[in-house]
Design an enzyme around this catalytic site. Structure first.
Site, PDB file in Angstrom:
ATOM      1  CB  CYS A   1      11.786   0.171   3.823  1.00  0.00           C
ATOM      2  SG  CYS A   1      12.366   0.732   2.232  1.00  0.00           S
TER       3      CYS A   1
ATOM      4  CE  LYS B   1      -2.112  -3.171   5.534  1.00  0.00           C
ATOM      5  NZ  LYS B   1      -3.395  -3.209   4.824  1.00  0.00           N
TER       6      LYS B   1
ATOM      7  CD1 TRP C   1       6.922   0.200  -2.175  1.00  0.00           C
ATOM      8  CD2 TRP C   1       7.686   2.240  -1.646  1.00  0.00           C
ATOM      9  NE1 TRP C   1       6.175   1.119  -2.865  1.00  0.00           N
ATOM     10  CE2 TRP C   1       6.617   2.372  -2.556  1.00  0.00           C
ATOM     11  CE3 TRP C   1       8.309   3.382  -1.173  1.00  0.00           C
ATOM     12  CZ2 TRP C   1       6.172   3.614  -2.993  1.00  0.00           C
ATOM     13  CZ3 TRP C   1       7.869   4.621  -1.616  1.00  0.00           C
ATOM     14  CH2 TRP C   1       6.803   4.724  -2.519  1.00  0.00           C
TER      15      TRP C   1
ATOM     16  NE  ARG D   1       7.450  -1.376   7.414  1.00  0.00           N
ATOM     17  CZ  ARG D   1       6.890  -0.316   7.981  1.00  0.00           C
ATOM     18  NH1 ARG D   1       5.789  -0.455   8.676  1.00  0.00           N
ATOM     19  NH2 ARG D   1       7.426   0.881   7.868  1.00  0.00           N
TER      20      ARG D   1
ATOM     21  CD  GLU E   1     -11.650   1.533  -0.172  1.00  0.00           C
ATOM     22  OE1 GLU E   1     -11.032   2.580  -0.407  1.00  0.00           O
ATOM     23  OE2 GLU E   1     -11.076   0.475   0.150  1.00  0.00           O
TER      24      GLU E   1
ATOM     25  CD  GLU F   1      -5.123  -1.064  -2.986  1.00  0.00           C
ATOM     26  OE1 GLU F   1      -3.999  -0.753  -2.600  1.00  0.00           O
ATOM     27  OE2 GLU F   1      -6.133  -0.919  -2.262  1.00  0.00           O
TER      28      GLU F   1
ATOM     29  CG  ASN G   1      11.180   2.383   7.000  1.00  0.00           C
ATOM     30  OD1 ASN G   1      10.920   2.811   5.891  1.00  0.00           O
ATOM     31  ND2 ASN G   1      10.298   2.335   7.978  1.00  0.00           N
ATOM     32  N   GLY G   2      13.149   4.812   5.605  1.00  0.00           N
ATOM     33  CA  GLY G   2      12.925   6.258   5.666  1.00  0.00           C
ATOM     34  C   GLY G   2      13.558   6.910   4.456  1.00  0.00           C
TER      35      GLY G   2
ATOM     36  CE  LYS H   1      -8.971  -1.699  -1.341  1.00  0.00           C
ATOM     37  NZ  LYS H   1      -8.767  -1.021  -0.126  1.00  0.00           N
TER      38      LYS H   1
ATOM     39  CG  HIS I   1     -22.548  16.734 -15.977  1.00  0.00           C
ATOM     40  ND1 HIS I   1     -23.283  17.693 -16.649  1.00  0.00           N
ATOM     41  CD2 HIS I   1     -23.331  16.323 -14.944  1.00  0.00           C
ATOM     42  CE1 HIS I   1     -24.444  17.868 -16.032  1.00  0.00           C
ATOM     43  NE2 HIS I   1     -24.501  17.040 -15.005  1.00  0.00           N
TER      44      HIS I   1
HETATM   45  O1  M6R Z   1      -2.168   2.981   7.037  1.00  0.00           O
HETATM   46  P1  M6R Z   1      -3.082   3.975   6.418  1.00  0.00           P
HETATM   47  O2  M6R Z   1      -4.515   3.678   6.620  1.00  0.00           O
HETATM   48  O3  M6R Z   1      -2.759   5.396   6.839  1.00  0.00           O
HETATM   49  O4  M6R Z   1      -2.795   3.905   4.864  1.00  0.00           O
HETATM   50  C1  M6R Z   1      -3.371   4.806   3.974  1.00  0.00           C
HETATM   51  C2  M6R Z   1      -3.246   4.317   2.549  1.00  0.00           C
HETATM   52  O5  M6R Z   1      -1.896   4.228   2.191  1.00  0.00           O
HETATM   53  C3  M6R Z   1      -3.914   2.960   2.347  1.00  0.00           C
HETATM   54  O6  M6R Z   1      -5.253   2.991   2.710  1.00  0.00           O
HETATM   55  C4  M6R Z   1      -3.804   2.513   0.876  1.00  0.00           C
HETATM   56  O7  M6R Z   1      -4.570   3.343   0.067  1.00  0.00           O
HETATM   57  C5  M6R Z   1      -4.231   1.047   0.763  1.00  0.00           C
HETATM   58  N1  M6R Z   1      -3.327   0.351  -0.089  1.00  0.00           N
HETATM   59  C6  M6R Z   1      -5.594   0.901   0.224  1.00  0.00           C
HETATM   60  O8  M6R Z   1      -5.985  -0.414   0.071  1.00  0.00           O
END
Ligand code: M6R
Length: 591
Positions: free
Chosen positions: A2, A586, A74, A28, A463, A470, A98-99, A467, A486
């Site tokens: 949000c 984000k 969101w 956001r 990682e 997502e 937001n919250g 990526k 395994h």
């Molecule tokens: O703002 P932050 O680095 O604390 O965010 C952490 C995760 O929410 C963030 O890295 C998320 O996994 C991303 N979408 C990854 O690309």
């Protein structure tokens, strides 16, 4: 998670200004959007729609007024539709939030029993109904009385038909107040502020702010005036758009080299290196924590601390760490990694560890964020505004910051030299990345993609998997290559792709075994390696991307960029929007 925005303009069209702000804030959350304008006759006009911000366009025609608030959502409570979209209204008030209001069920029951009719399924609607019920002619008093009843987290923008400005409230959710030639703005994030803003104030938790077109006055929860420092905003902190790039994700991957340079430079200019060195050298143990990509940066950095510096380092997922009985002493160094600096799981986890006596360092891309108020020291990641929901350049910036922190156990200037020497490798990879497209085609045609590696390559594989999943929505997992036999090998067939990272020559033979095991089961294989002999040996049996040569320890700075490009190209091939993956946002400011 949000985004909220509000503008009080000296002149002009507040609805247009808020609409542009919502476009900048859309990273956001993009489940729904809406805005309310107080028109020049003191009426509040609200337009809100399910889906993207662009859906508001048609409803804005003919709306005038110099004061407005807006929201991009969101969804947490209630499905994303027109009714659950913010702003929520009651009587003469309109509110964006937001919250999360944790006690909204009790408050809703209480309001309903006194005759209040709710229209949405959201937790946020209780806020506007409470304020409206408390209103006896003074807006500020009504807001203060209402927020005292709330439990949870909230950044609020409030419009009232009887008042020519905006009231903002902050508690555990981010909000900044920006000042510029055209008026005063409130906004969830600095990068989304309008470009006329040249300075900001950061409200503290509990603050209530009166915003007019000329000024902002800050009060604590009991309405006592408080002072908040005004700080300059620099152009580089604002979202400068995506230029000629088709997506922010691609633009941001191409900004990696600059991020490496800027983060290195800032380390020696802006960090209290003397005190940081004392922290690092005096540490009995290092705990790195974060979520998602930030956690994954910790997995790589644990190798820097343990293998290179001989410092015991553990990496913990922040949402787990908060509730774990991890051992802490006054010499335990906790490093919180967060691009946004606002991730609630991370902020809460390290606040709890700080209370128990740990020293806390924040590695963050957002200088005035919540995490910087918890940490004793801040090491900036200088990636600039990162708009794509998927973290790319900020991940590499986090690795740079963590490499330099680990480097403080020895010769940190040598560590900086090593990082800067990588920049050529990163730029030559980006100049010649046709292999990314070929591997992306294989990803896009697969039912699942496994990323495998050993040692530091395994940390990068985790990682890479995050990526890809997502932005492409393909099932993916990151595994230690030795673990394949395994269990995961059972999933390998002709419809799956395994991407194997081989950048550590001491472990190359073992990884080649994994390649053979997969090929024998008809699985498809791609290899990413910085080792020329490995590339030559495997090029007959797999799609091989030979990336620029570098040491195993420094290879994540290059191999991760290659993997980001593969994820990006896969998403585009499948017609996904890599900048706004479904269901995500984000910065995740709720637990
Ligand atoms: O703002 P932050 O680095 O604390 O965010 C952490 C995760 O929410 C963030 O890295 C998320 O996994 C991303 N979408 C990854 O690309």
């Amino acid at each position: 998670m949000c985004g909220i925005i509000g503008v009080a303009l000296k002149s002009g069209n507040a609805a247009r200004e808020v609409y542009s702000g919502l476009e900048r804030l859309e990273y956001r959350g993009y489940d729904s959007a809406g805005l309310s304008v107080r028109d020049n006759d003191g009426r509040i006009i609200t337009v809100k729609r399910g889906g993207r911000v662009a859906n508001l366009q048609a409803g804005l025609y003919g709306i005038t007024g110099c004061v407005a608030i807006g929201h991009t959502r969101w969804a947490t409570h209630g499905e994303p539709n027109d009714v659950n979209a913010h702003p929520h209204t009651a009587g003469i008030f309109s509110v964006v939030h937001n919250g999360i209001i944790e006690n909204f069920r009790e408050l809703k029951d209480e309001l309903q029993s006194s005759g209040e009719k709710f229209v949405s399924e959201t937790d946020s609607e209780v806020i506007v109904r409470l304020i409206n019920r408390e209103y006896k002619g003074d807006v500020l008093t009504a807001v203060a009385a209402a927020v005292k009843k709330l439990k949870g987290s909230y950044a609020l923008g409030i419009l009232c038909a009887d008042f020519k400005g905006i009231i903002a409230v902050k508690y555990k959710s981010p909000v900044v107040v920006g000042f510029g030639t055209d008026g005063v703005t409130l906004c969830s994030d600095i990068p989304a502020l309008p470009d006329y803003v040249n300075s900001v104030c950061l409200p503290e938790d509990g603050d209530i702010v009166i915003i007019t077109d000329k000024s902002a006055s800050f009060y604590d929860k009991d309405l006592q005036p408080v002072n908040r420092v005004r700080r300059p905003v620099f152009a580089g902190q604002l979202n400068a758009g995506r230029g000629d790039y088709p997506h922010f994700m691609l633009k941001e991957i191409y900004e990696t080299e600059q991020t490496v340079r800027d983060t290195c430079e800032s380390f020696f200019r802006n960090v209290d290196v003397k005190r940081l060195t004392e922290y690092v050298r005096g540490a009995d143990r290092v705990i790195i924590t974060g979520c998602g990509t930030a956690y994954n940066a910790g997995l790589v950095a644990a190798r820097f601390f343990t293998d290179r510096c001989g410092v015991f380092c553990q990496v913990e997922i922040a949402s787990e760490l908060r509730y774990s009985p991890v051992h802490i002493t006054s010499a335990t160094l906790v490093i919180a990694v967060s691009q946004s600096g606002e991730t609630a799981d991370t902020v809460e986890a390290v606040s709890a560890l700080k209370e128990r006596g740990a020293r806390v360092i924040a590695v963050t891309n957002c200088g005035f964020s919540a995490i910087t108020r918890v940490a004793g020291l801040v090491v900036p990641v200088c990636a600039g505004a990162e708009v794509c929901v998927a973290a790319t350049k900020s991940y590499i910036g986090q690795l740079v910051a963590l490499y330099l922190i680990a480097g403080l156990t020895g010769d940190v200037f040598k560590a900086r030299g090593e990082l800067l020497s990588l920049c050529n490798g990163i730029s030559s990879l980006l100049n010649d990345c046709s292999k990314a497209g070929l591997i992306a085609e294989k990803c896009a045609a697969s039912s699942a993609v496994f990323f495998l590696g050993r040692g530091i390559d395994y940390a990068v594989a985790v990682e890479a998997s995050l990526k890809l999943k997502e932005v492409s929505y393909i099932f993916s997992d990151g595994y230690p290559a030795g673990e394949l036999k395994h269990g995961t090998l059972a999933l390998v067939d002709e419809n799956t792709l395994s991407v194997i990272l081989i950048c550590d020559k001491t472990l190359a033979d073992k990884c080649e075994n994994a390649v053979s095991q997969i090929i024998s089961r008809k699985g498809k294989v791609a290899v990413i390696t910085c080792l020329a002999d490995v590339a030559e040996k495997l090029s007959g049996s797999a799609e091989v991307w030979k990336i620029p040569a570098c040491s195993a320890e420094l290879s994540p700075f290059v191999s991760a960029v290659a993997l980001q490009l593969i994820a990006y190209k896969t998403a585009v091939l499948l017609g996904r929007d890599p900048d706004k993956p479904r269901n995500l946002a984000k910065s995740v400011t709720v637990e």
